[in-house]
Design an enzyme around this catalytic site. Sequence first.
Site, PDB file in Angstrom:
ATOM      1  N   ARG A  89      -8.759  15.717  18.159  1.00  0.00           N
ATOM      2  CA  ARG A  89      -9.061  16.892  17.407  1.00  0.00           C
ATOM      3  C   ARG A  89     -10.061  17.710  17.983  1.00  0.00           C
ATOM      4  O   ARG A  89     -10.944  17.359  18.119  1.00  0.00           O
ATOM      5  CB  ARG A  89      -8.820  16.555  15.912  1.00  0.00           C
ATOM      6  CG  ARG A  89      -8.967  17.712  15.076  1.00  0.00           C
ATOM      7  CD  ARG A  89      -9.037  17.328  13.573  1.00  0.00           C
ATOM      8  NE  ARG A  89     -10.404  16.806  13.081  1.00  0.00           N
ATOM      9  CZ  ARG A  89     -10.678  16.350  11.827  1.00  0.00           C
ATOM     10  NH1 ARG A  89      -9.786  16.444  10.924  1.00  0.00           N
ATOM     11  NH2 ARG A  89     -11.813  15.790  11.747  1.00  0.00           N
ATOM     12  N   THR A  94     -11.327  24.328  16.043  1.00  0.00           N
ATOM     13  CA  THR A  94      -9.823  24.686  15.826  1.00  0.00           C
ATOM     14  C   THR A  94      -9.007  23.896  14.790  1.00  0.00           C
ATOM     15  O   THR A  94      -8.132  24.018  14.140  1.00  0.00           O
ATOM     16  CB  THR A  94      -8.899  25.161  16.934  1.00  0.00           C
ATOM     17  OG1 THR A  94      -8.746  23.735  17.578  1.00  0.00           O
ATOM     18  CG2 THR A  94      -9.680  25.832  17.860  1.00  0.00           C
ATOM     19  N   ASP A 154     -15.410   8.342   9.920  1.00  0.00           N
ATOM     20  CA  ASP A 154     -14.572   8.571  11.123  1.00  0.00           C
ATOM     21  C   ASP A 154     -13.950   7.158  11.588  1.00  0.00           C
ATOM     22  O   ASP A 154     -14.960   6.013  11.940  1.00  0.00           O
ATOM     23  CB  ASP A 154     -15.433   9.129  12.399  1.00  0.00           C
ATOM     24  CG  ASP A 154     -14.690   9.320  13.430  1.00  0.00           C
ATOM     25  OD1 ASP A 154     -14.457   8.248  14.439  1.00  0.00           O
ATOM     26  OD2 ASP A 154     -14.684  10.455  14.039  1.00  0.00           O
ATOM     27  N   ASP A 156     -15.194   5.960  15.123  1.00  0.00           N
ATOM     28  CA  ASP A 156     -16.831   5.649  15.444  1.00  0.00           C
ATOM     29  C   ASP A 156     -17.035   4.196  14.730  1.00  0.00           C
ATOM     30  O   ASP A 156     -17.671   3.412  15.024  1.00  0.00           O
ATOM     31  CB  ASP A 156     -17.563   6.707  14.452  1.00  0.00           C
ATOM     32  CG  ASP A 156     -17.598   8.003  15.504  1.00  0.00           C
ATOM     33  OD1 ASP A 156     -17.123   7.856  16.745  1.00  0.00           O
ATOM     34  OD2 ASP A 156     -18.235   8.851  14.941  1.00  0.00           O
TER      35      ASP A 156
END
Length: 211
Positions: free
Chosen positions: A103, A107, A202, A205
């Site tokens: 991603r 944006t 995340d 992560d």
Amino acid sequence: MRLHVADHPLIAHKLTLLRDARTPSPTFRHLAEELVTLLAYEATRDVRTADVEVTTPVATTIGTAIADPRPLVVPILRAGLGMLEGMTRLLPTAEVGFLGLQRDEETLQAITYANRLPEDLSGRQCFVLDPMLATGGTLVASIDYLFERGARDVTCICLLAAPEGVRVVEEHVGDRADVTVVVAAVDERLNEKAYIVPGLGDAGDRLYGLV
């Protein structure tokens, strides 16, 4: 599109441990694999099968086998790799393809950087693995990739979803094909950084570290 929230005490228990910020990466990976195996049980309920003859120590009978063409499991790199072992443990005869999407944090659009998929997916049942259905951009791009190669039966397995992402996928897919999304839970919302709230952070992560 069909949304299936897997409501089971063991799923809720493992998801709670995954949410905990104190859970270290090795434990997080192990729990993610276990949770995916439970979700895969629900996701493969309609996997295609064929009758086969089998000889037991007592007699010959008709049993059940996974039908050809074999299902295709597609983990979305990199976080989806943390779900692969849990999925193939339940569906060991499946083939595995890889799709690299990330991603753009400005944006929020999905960018493709790797593709290792068969050119023709006609007649194949495809299972997409992506831990977080947040904005929906990555999952929509993945589904479109499979559609372009002829797939019409796609099941997406996610640990968590946000209502906003579910709506995006639902509106994008419409009635074009047979698409199912299986999740452990649908959380409250997305925050201003497009992270699921309360979520679990995340997933990539937490699985593999910050590198």
